[in-house]
Design a protein around this motif. Structure first.
Motif, PDB file in Angstrom:
ATOM      1  N   ASN A 102      40.570  47.397  41.625  1.00  0.00           N
ATOM      2  CA  ASN A 102      40.434  48.647  40.970  1.00  0.00           C
ATOM      3  C   ASN A 102      39.388  49.139  39.993  1.00  0.00           C
ATOM      4  O   ASN A 102      39.659  49.349  39.146  1.00  0.00           O
ATOM      5  N   GLY A 103      38.356  48.360  40.740  1.00  0.00           N
ATOM      6  CA  GLY A 103      36.901  49.222  39.672  1.00  0.00           C
ATOM      7  C   GLY A 103      36.110  47.649  39.111  1.00  0.00           C
ATOM      8  O   GLY A 103      35.149  48.321  38.927  1.00  0.00           O
ATOM      9  N   ARG A 104      37.129  47.102  38.615  1.00  0.00           N
ATOM     10  CA  ARG A 104      36.603  46.797  37.410  1.00  0.00           C
ATOM     11  C   ARG A 104      36.614  44.841  38.050  1.00  0.00           C
ATOM     12  O   ARG A 104      37.620  44.076  38.784  1.00  0.00           O
ATOM     13  N   SER A 105      36.036  43.396  37.051  1.00  0.00           N
ATOM     14  CA  SER A 105      36.066  42.536  38.085  1.00  0.00           C
ATOM     15  C   SER A 105      36.891  41.765  36.699  1.00  0.00           C
ATOM     16  O   SER A 105      36.780  40.420  37.007  1.00  0.00           O
ATOM     17  N   TYR A 106      37.551  42.631  35.949  1.00  0.00           N
ATOM     18  CA  TYR A 106      37.967  41.012  35.125  1.00  0.00           C
ATOM     19  C   TYR A 106      39.460  42.004  34.592  1.00  0.00           C
ATOM     20  O   TYR A 106      39.449  43.451  34.612  1.00  0.00           O
ATOM     21  N   SER A 107      39.928  41.293  33.522  1.00  0.00           N
ATOM     22  CA  SER A 107      41.654  41.796  33.063  1.00  0.00           C
ATOM     23  C   SER A 107      41.911  41.675  31.876  1.00  0.00           C
ATOM     24  O   SER A 107      41.964  40.377  32.361  1.00  0.00           O
ATOM     25  N   GLY A 108      41.920  42.392  30.812  1.00  0.00           N
ATOM     26  CA  GLY A 108      42.229  41.367  29.453  1.00  0.00           C
ATOM     27  C   GLY A 108      40.858  41.360  28.701  1.00  0.00           C
ATOM     28  O   GLY A 108      40.277  42.240  28.733  1.00  0.00           O
ATOM     29  N   ASP A 109      40.734  40.626  28.204  1.00  0.00           N
ATOM     30  CA  ASP A 109      39.549  40.452  26.552  1.00  0.00           C
ATOM     31  C   ASP A 109      37.734  40.254  27.998  1.00  0.00           C
ATOM     32  O   ASP A 109      37.659  39.080  28.371  1.00  0.00           O
ATOM     33  N   ALA A 110      37.109  41.383  28.032  1.00  0.00           N
ATOM     34  CA  ALA A 110      35.727  41.970  28.537  1.00  0.00           C
ATOM     35  C   ALA A 110      35.349  40.597  28.232  1.00  0.00           C
ATOM     36  O   ALA A 110      34.150  40.083  28.751  1.00  0.00           O
ATOM     37  N   HIS A 111      34.969  39.526  27.164  1.00  0.00           N
ATOM     38  CA  HIS A 111      33.983  38.796  26.706  1.00  0.00           C
ATOM     39  C   HIS A 111      34.576  37.664  27.258  1.00  0.00           C
ATOM     40  O   HIS A 111      34.138  36.997  27.255  1.00  0.00           O
ATOM     41  N   ALA A 112      36.158  37.046  27.586  1.00  0.00           N
ATOM     42  CA  ALA A 112      35.855  35.713  27.699  1.00  0.00           C
ATOM     43  C   ALA A 112      35.953  35.825  29.489  1.00  0.00           C
ATOM     44  O   ALA A 112      36.216  36.538  30.499  1.00  0.00           O
ATOM     45  N   ALA A 113      35.470  34.651  29.535  1.00  0.00           N
ATOM     46  CA  ALA A 113      35.051  34.444  30.981  1.00  0.00           C
ATOM     47  C   ALA A 113      36.384  33.961  31.639  1.00  0.00           C
ATOM     48  O   ALA A 113      36.219  34.470  33.352  1.00  0.00           O
ATOM     49  N   THR A 114      37.054  33.818  30.467  1.00  0.00           N
ATOM     50  CA  THR A 114      38.262  33.660  31.986  1.00  0.00           C
ATOM     51  C   THR A 114      39.589  34.910  32.648  1.00  0.00           C
ATOM     52  O   THR A 114      40.340  34.920  33.391  1.00  0.00           O
ATOM     53  N   SER A 115      38.942  35.602  31.735  1.00  0.00           N
ATOM     54  CA  SER A 115      39.290  36.981  31.941  1.00  0.00           C
ATOM     55  C   SER A 115      38.970  37.494  34.164  1.00  0.00           C
ATOM     56  O   SER A 115      39.546  38.536  34.124  1.00  0.00           O
ATOM     57  N   TYR A 116      37.723  37.088  34.121  1.00  0.00           N
ATOM     58  CA  TYR A 116      37.350  37.280  35.333  1.00  0.00           C
ATOM     59  C   TYR A 116      37.970  36.463  36.521  1.00  0.00           C
ATOM     60  O   TYR A 116      38.318  35.222  36.860  1.00  0.00           O
ATOM     61  N   TYR A 117      38.696  37.896  37.580  1.00  0.00           N
ATOM     62  CA  TYR A 117      38.925  37.182  38.683  1.00  0.00           C
ATOM     63  C   TYR A 117      38.791  36.219  39.850  1.00  0.00           C
ATOM     64  O   TYR A 117      38.957  35.562  39.642  1.00  0.00           O
TER      65      TYR A 117
END
Length: 264
Positions: A102-117
């Motif tokens: 959906n046009g993004r590489s993460y969900s949730g906290d943009a600063h947390a590495a674990t948020s990234y798919y």
């Protein structure tokens, strides 16, 4: 025209397209015309042994970020370094593999590495190869771009790749995996790996603004010291981001911005 000051250097990037079915030349000769004169450069041999690689990851929604292409903002294509007094471009055909949904590489906290798919996704050996370099123990960075990038350790030329693995593919060609998750490296120097074997996991170590794997093939095992070499991937599908339709590709190199499905 761009004026070149006395003692200055101007770099010109040239892309030569050869029509399908035409023979690839064995040498290239550059002729540079300056004013009324022409300078003929030495003949440059064309490397013809292109490696057929396997997939580096599995699954779909992978974007070939800063992949091969002529975009003026592509930092890989124009990522020149000086090594031993010579200009090198090991990243010429590199790709930063990230997962986009959906046009993004993460969900949730943009600063947390674990948020990234992409974070923690397994990395595969792209061919039968020997492990010639390994680094682990560099911390993963919190995610952030531009002024928002605050690396977990100061970035130097020695740790720019973070946790990494380098495989010797033979014929003087090496594949480099950068920015692995700390503690995820599963191989040691001297190991022989098989195509498709899990060798580590995606992280955000080194000069990584967000979790991804930087993948490149070069003619040197050391970081940023070699010249980037062409390669192809045996099979994958290109996904249309609007319709989701998949177009199978065989023995091709993914290009900048393509959305790729590598299969399960």
């Amino acid at each position: 025209m761009v004026p070149i000051p006395a003692g200055g250097t101007q770099i010109v990037f040239v892309e030569l397209k050869i029509p399908a079915g035409h023979a690839i030349p064995r040498h290239l000769v550059h002729r540079v015309s300056i004013g009324d004169g022409t300078i003929v450069m030495a003949a440059i041999p064309v490397r013809r042994a292109v490696k057929m690689l396997g997939r580096p990851v599995t699954g779909s929604d992978w974007i070939a970020a800063d992949g091969p292409g002529s975009d003026p903002d592509n930092h890989h294509r124009r990522g020149l370094f000086i090594s031993n007094g010579s200009l090198t471009d090991s990243r010429r055909l590199a790709i930063d593999w990230k997962v986009i949904r959906n046009g993004r590489s993460y969900s949730g906290d943009a600063h947390a590495a674990t948020s990234y798919y992409a974070y923690g996704r397994p990395l595969l050996a792209v061919g039968d190869a020997k492990v010639v370099r390994v680094e682990d123990g560099h911390p993963d960075n919190p995610a952030g771009h531009g002024a928002d990038f605050h690396p977990a350790e100061p970035i130097t030329i020695d740790n720019v790749g973070g946790n990494l693995i380098v495989l010797d593919l033979g014929d003087g060609q090496y594949v480099h995996y950068f920015h692995l998750k700390t503690g995820s490296v599963r191989v040691r120097v001297g190991d022989h790996v098989r195509k498709g074997q899990v060798i580590g996991a995606i992280g955000a170590s080194g000069d990584a603004r967000e979790p991804h794997v930087h993948l490149e093939v070069t003619d040197a095992s050391e970081t940023l010291e070699g010249e980037g070499l062409p390669y192809v991937i045996d099979h994958y599908s290109v996904m249309d981001p609007k319709t989701g339709v998949r177009s199978p590709r065989t023995g091709q190199l993914p290009l900048n911005g393509m959305i790729i499905d590598f299969g399960m």
